[in-house]
Design a protein around this motif. Structure first.
Motif, short mmCIF file in Angstrom:
data_model
loop_
_atom_site.label_atom_id
_atom_site.label_comp_id
_atom_site.label_asym_id
_atom_site.label_seq_id
_atom_site.Cartn_x
_atom_site.Cartn_y
_atom_site.Cartn_z
N UNK A 1 50.00 32.05 44.17
CA UNK A 1 49.37 30.93 43.52
C UNK A 1 50.34 30.25 42.57
N UNK A 2 51.60 30.47 42.71
CA UNK A 2 52.58 29.82 41.85
C UNK A 2 53.32 30.85 41.02
N UNK A 3 54.27 30.34 40.22
CA UNK A 3 55.09 31.21 39.40
C UNK A 3 54.59 31.29 37.97
N UNK A 4 53.35 30.92 37.73
CA UNK A 4 52.80 30.95 36.37
C UNK A 4 52.66 32.39 35.91
N UNK A 5 52.81 32.58 34.62
CA UNK A 5 52.62 33.91 34.05
C UNK A 5 51.16 34.29 34.17
N UNK A 6 50.93 35.54 34.54
CA UNK A 6 49.57 36.00 34.72
C UNK A 6 49.26 37.10 33.72
N UNK A 7 47.97 37.21 33.38
CA UNK A 7 47.51 38.23 32.46
C UNK A 7 46.40 39.02 33.14
N UNK A 8 46.21 40.23 32.66
CA UNK A 8 45.15 41.08 33.21
C UNK A 8 43.83 40.71 32.53
N UNK A 9 42.76 40.61 33.35
CA UNK A 9 41.42 40.31 32.86
C UNK A 9 40.45 41.25 33.53
N UNK A 10 39.47 41.68 32.78
CA UNK A 10 38.45 42.53 33.34
C UNK A 10 37.28 41.65 33.76
N UNK A 11 36.93 41.78 35.02
CA UNK A 11 35.81 40.99 35.55
C UNK A 11 34.86 41.96 36.23
N UNK A 12 33.59 41.85 35.89
CA UNK A 12 32.60 42.71 36.50
C UNK A 12 31.97 41.97 37.67
N UNK A 13 32.04 42.57 38.85
CA UNK A 13 31.48 41.98 40.06
C UNK A 13 30.50 42.97 40.68
N UNK A 14 29.52 42.43 41.39
CA UNK A 14 28.62 43.32 42.13
C UNK A 14 29.39 43.95 43.28
N UNK A 15 28.90 45.07 43.76
CA UNK A 15 29.56 45.72 44.89
C UNK A 15 29.56 44.81 46.12
N UNK A 16 28.49 44.03 46.26
CA UNK A 16 28.42 43.11 47.40
C UNK A 16 29.52 42.05 47.32
N UNK A 17 29.71 41.46 46.13
CA UNK A 17 30.74 40.43 45.96
C UNK A 17 32.13 41.02 46.20
#
Length: 135
Positions: A1-17
């Protein structure tokens, strides 16, 4: 998705998603699940912020619609051609058996154009027959 700096994020998703991400990220040629999720977020963001939602319709849906409409248009075109042939035959039969001059033809044509316009094309032979039988 490009050379942009990325950070870690916690995202809660359903098991289905998350199961959908697991099943689809490779189908979308994404090397990682993270890239798939980021693309999905960008897609949805674009969809929400545009007046042209069609720009975000899946290509498959557009292809199906174009194919269906193409078949429909082809069918309507053939039906209109057949109708024009039948109409031409009727015109020839009537012209052979009628005593109508150019002025009377212009009068009927003008009347017919107004009639079709007023009824939005919902005028039938039966309607014309009733009209002429009353006169």
């Amino acid at each position: 998705m490009g050379d942009k700096e990325k950070s870690r994020h916690t995202v809660w998703l359903s098991d289905e998603a998350w199961g959908r991400v697991e099943r689809m990220y490779k189908d979308d040629n994404c090397p990682t699940r993270n890239e798939f999720v980021e693309k999905a977020i960008r897609f949805y963001d674009g969809y929400l912020h545009t007046n042209r939602a069609s720009a975000f319709l899946p290509k498959v849906l557009l292809d199906v619609l174009e194919g269906s409409l193409g078949v429909y248009c082809g069918r309507v075109g053939k039906l209109l051609f057949n109708l024009a042939v039948e109409h031409s035959i009727t015109n020839h039969l009537l012209a052979e058996d009628t005593d109508m001059d150019a002025e009377m033809y212009r009068k009927y044509r003008g009347y017919s154009v107004r009639e079709v316009t007023d009824t939005q094309g919902a005028f039938s032979f039966r309607d014309a027959l009733r009209l002429h039988r009353r006169q």
